[in-house]
Design a protein around this motif. Structure first.
Motif, PDB file in Angstrom:
ATOM      1  N   ASP A 271      -8.226  -7.046 -18.963  1.00  0.00           N
ATOM      2  CA  ASP A 271      -7.175  -6.785 -17.922  1.00  0.00           C
ATOM      3  C   ASP A 271      -7.607  -6.882 -16.384  1.00  0.00           C
ATOM      4  OD1 ASP A 271      -5.592  -6.303 -20.088  1.00  0.00           O
ATOM      5  OD2 ASP A 271      -5.721  -4.044 -19.954  1.00  0.00           O
ATOM      6  N   LEU A 272      -6.635  -7.412 -15.635  1.00  0.00           N
ATOM      7  CA  LEU A 272      -6.917  -7.243 -14.058  1.00  0.00           C
ATOM      8  C   LEU A 272      -5.396  -6.696 -13.639  1.00  0.00           C
ATOM      9  CD1 LEU A 272      -8.713  -8.247 -11.748  1.00  0.00           C
ATOM     10  CD2 LEU A 272      -7.495 -10.246 -11.710  1.00  0.00           C
ATOM     11  N   ALA A 273      -5.698  -5.940 -12.657  1.00  0.00           N
ATOM     12  CA  ALA A 273      -4.365  -5.366 -12.006  1.00  0.00           C
ATOM     13  C   ALA A 273      -4.648  -5.434 -10.448  1.00  0.00           C
ATOM     14  CB  ALA A 273      -4.292  -3.874 -12.372  1.00  0.00           C
ATOM     15  N   ALA A 274      -3.479  -4.922  -9.703  1.00  0.00           N
ATOM     16  CA  ALA A 274      -3.548  -5.359  -8.097  1.00  0.00           C
ATOM     17  C   ALA A 274      -4.539  -4.364  -7.464  1.00  0.00           C
ATOM     18  CB  ALA A 274      -2.118  -4.762  -7.670  1.00  0.00           C
ATOM     19  N   GLY A 275      -4.917  -3.085  -8.307  1.00  0.00           N
ATOM     20  CA  GLY A 275      -5.706  -2.080  -7.844  1.00  0.00           C
ATOM     21  C   GLY A 275      -7.255  -2.521  -7.985  1.00  0.00           C
TER      22      GLY A 275
ATOM     23  N   THR B  69      -9.522  -5.286  -0.623  1.00  0.00           N
ATOM     24  CA  THR B  69      -8.306  -5.144   0.184  1.00  0.00           C
ATOM     25  C   THR B  69      -8.135  -6.409   0.829  1.00  0.00           C
ATOM     26  OG1 THR B  69      -9.226  -3.018   0.927  1.00  0.00           O
ATOM     27  CG2 THR B  69      -7.660  -4.077   2.401  1.00  0.00           C
ATOM     28  N   SER B  70      -8.929  -7.365   0.922  1.00  0.00           N
ATOM     29  CA  SER B  70      -8.541  -8.632   1.597  1.00  0.00           C
ATOM     30  C   SER B  70      -7.918  -9.504   1.028  1.00  0.00           C
ATOM     31  CB  SER B  70      -9.939  -9.274   2.003  1.00  0.00           C
ATOM     32  OG  SER B  70     -10.682  -9.723   0.947  1.00  0.00           O
ATOM     33  N   VAL B  71      -8.113  -9.472  -0.514  1.00  0.00           N
ATOM     34  CA  VAL B  71      -7.254 -10.186  -1.477  1.00  0.00           C
ATOM     35  C   VAL B  71      -5.843  -9.460  -1.561  1.00  0.00           C
ATOM     36  CG1 VAL B  71      -7.115 -11.177  -3.712  1.00  0.00           C
ATOM     37  CG2 VAL B  71      -9.245 -11.252  -2.597  1.00  0.00           C
TER      38      VAL B  71
ATOM     39  N   TRP C 212      -2.068 -11.334  -0.995  1.00  0.00           N
ATOM     40  CA  TRP C 212      -1.048 -11.178  -2.172  1.00  0.00           C
ATOM     41  C   TRP C 212      -0.642  -9.904  -2.574  1.00  0.00           C
ATOM     42  CZ3 TRP C 212       0.141 -11.153  -7.468  1.00  0.00           C
ATOM     43  CH2 TRP C 212       1.288 -12.070  -7.859  1.00  0.00           C
ATOM     44  N   PRO C 213       0.252  -9.248  -1.646  1.00  0.00           N
ATOM     45  CA  PRO C 213       0.629  -7.712  -1.550  1.00  0.00           C
ATOM     46  C   PRO C 213       1.729  -7.608  -2.656  1.00  0.00           C
ATOM     47  CG  PRO C 213       1.754  -8.662   0.203  1.00  0.00           C
ATOM     48  CD  PRO C 213       1.106  -9.970  -0.578  1.00  0.00           C
TER      49      PRO C 213
END
Length: 264
Positions: A105-109, A113-115, A119-120
Motif C-alpha cells: 500500500d501507498l497513501a498520500a500521507g 512534503t515536496s511530492v 500532487w495534492p
C-alpha cells in the motif's frame, strides 16, 4: 510453510514470495517493485540491469516499475510519477487457490512534503502480486479518498527477460506482428487485452484488464549505450511490454479504479 519472508535485494529490503509448487517472486517495498519472478520451472523471467541502483537512490532499471500518476513526460509532474520511487508498506500476504500473494500500500500521507505539495490529492494505491505454477498476476488499485476528482495515468512497466530480443515476436497488440530490429518505442491505444510474446525460450500469454493501452519498448544499441544504469549490450536481453492507461482518467471522489496484468 512460510509463503512470504523478509529478504534483501541489493541493499534494499524485500519480500520473497514462494508458492507451494515452487513459483517465486521478490518485491521491494521501495516502489512496490517486482524485481524477480521465477515460475515453478525455476526459470527467471524478469530482467534487471546489472548497473541498476539497488539502494533506493533512484528508480530500479528493470523488473516492474509502477507508473503513477503520470506516464513519461505526459504531464507537468515527475517523469513516470512518484510511485516507483516511494516507500510502500507491506499490507498483507497469504495463499489463495495455490498462489502465494502479497499486497503493498501507498497513501498520500506516505509521500514527502515536496511530492505531496506537487500532487495534492488524497489517494491510496494498492499493488497485489501473486505467483503460482508459471503464472504471475499483478493488480493495481487506485482509490480517491478525497472530496474532489483527480486525473491520473498508470502503467506496469514490465521488463520481460528474453534470450535475444531479435528473436522476439509479439502478436495481439496490433494488427501486425511486432518484431524488434533496432530501437522500438511504440504506443498502442485501445488494445484487445490479450497478446502473446514468442521468444527462443517459449511463449508467454499476456492478459490485461483495466489498462486500455500498451507500450512496447527497447532502447536499441545507441540509446542503451547512453543509459548510465544499463550495460551496453543488455538491451538484447529484454523487451518492455507494458499494460498502460496513457490518457489521464478522472477518478471521482470515493471511486476506485483497478488494472491487472496476468502473464503465463
Amino acid at each position: 510453510m512460510t509463503l512470504a519472508t523478509h529478504t534483501t535485494f541489493g541493499q534494499l529490503p524485500a519480500i520473497h514470495l514462494k508458492a507451494p509448487d515452487g513459483a517465486e517472486a521478490i518485491v521491494t517495498p521501495y516502489g512496490a517493485h517486482l524485481v524477480s519472478w521465477k515460475g515453478a520451472d525455476g526459470r527467471e523471467r524478469m530482467f534487471v540491469s546489472a548497473k541498476s541502483a539497488l539502494d533506493g537512490s533512484k528508480a530500479i532499471r528493470g523488473g516492474v516499475p509502477v507508473i503513477f500518476p503520470q506516464f513519461a513526460e505526459r504531464g507537468k509532474g515527475m517523469r513516470h510519477g512518484f510511485a516507483r520511487v516511494s516507500h510502500w508498506r507491506l499490507d498483507d500476504s497469504g495463499l489463495e487457490d495455490g498462489a502465494a500473494w502479497a499486497s503493498f500500500d501507498l497513501a498520500a500521507g506516505d509521500l514527502p512534503t515536496s511530492v505531496a505539495d506537487a500532487w495534492p490529492h488524497t489517494f491510496a494505491l494498492s499493488l497485489r502480486v501473486a505467483v503460482r505454477a508459471n503464472e504471475l498476476t499483478m493488480t493495481l488499485t487506485v482509490r480517491n479518498l478525497g472530496a474532489s476528482p483527480f486525473p491520473f495515468s498508470a502503467a506496469l512497466h514490465t521488463y520481460h527477460l528474453v534470450p535475444d530480443v531479435c528473436d522476439v515476436r509479439i502478436e495481439g497488440i496490433s494488427s501486425d506482428e511486432i518484431s524488434i530490429i533496432d530501437k522500438l518505442d511504440e504506443v498502442y491505444q485501445h488494445v484487445p487485452g490479450r497478446a502473446q510474446m514468442t521468444t527462443g525460450a517459449g511463449t508467454l500469454v499476456l492478459e490485461q484488464s483495466g489498462f486500455l493501452d500498451a507500450v512496447v519498448w527497447n532502447p536499441g544499441a545507441v540509446d542503451a549505450a547512453a543509459l548510465a544504469d544499463m550495460e551496453n549490450d543488455e538491451y538484447k536481453r529484454f523487451v518492455c511490454i507494458e499494460p498502460a492507461l496513457l490518457d489521464p482518467v478522472t477518478l471521482d471522489a470515493g471511486q476506485t479504479w483497478t488494472g491487472s496484468y496476468r502473464v503465463s
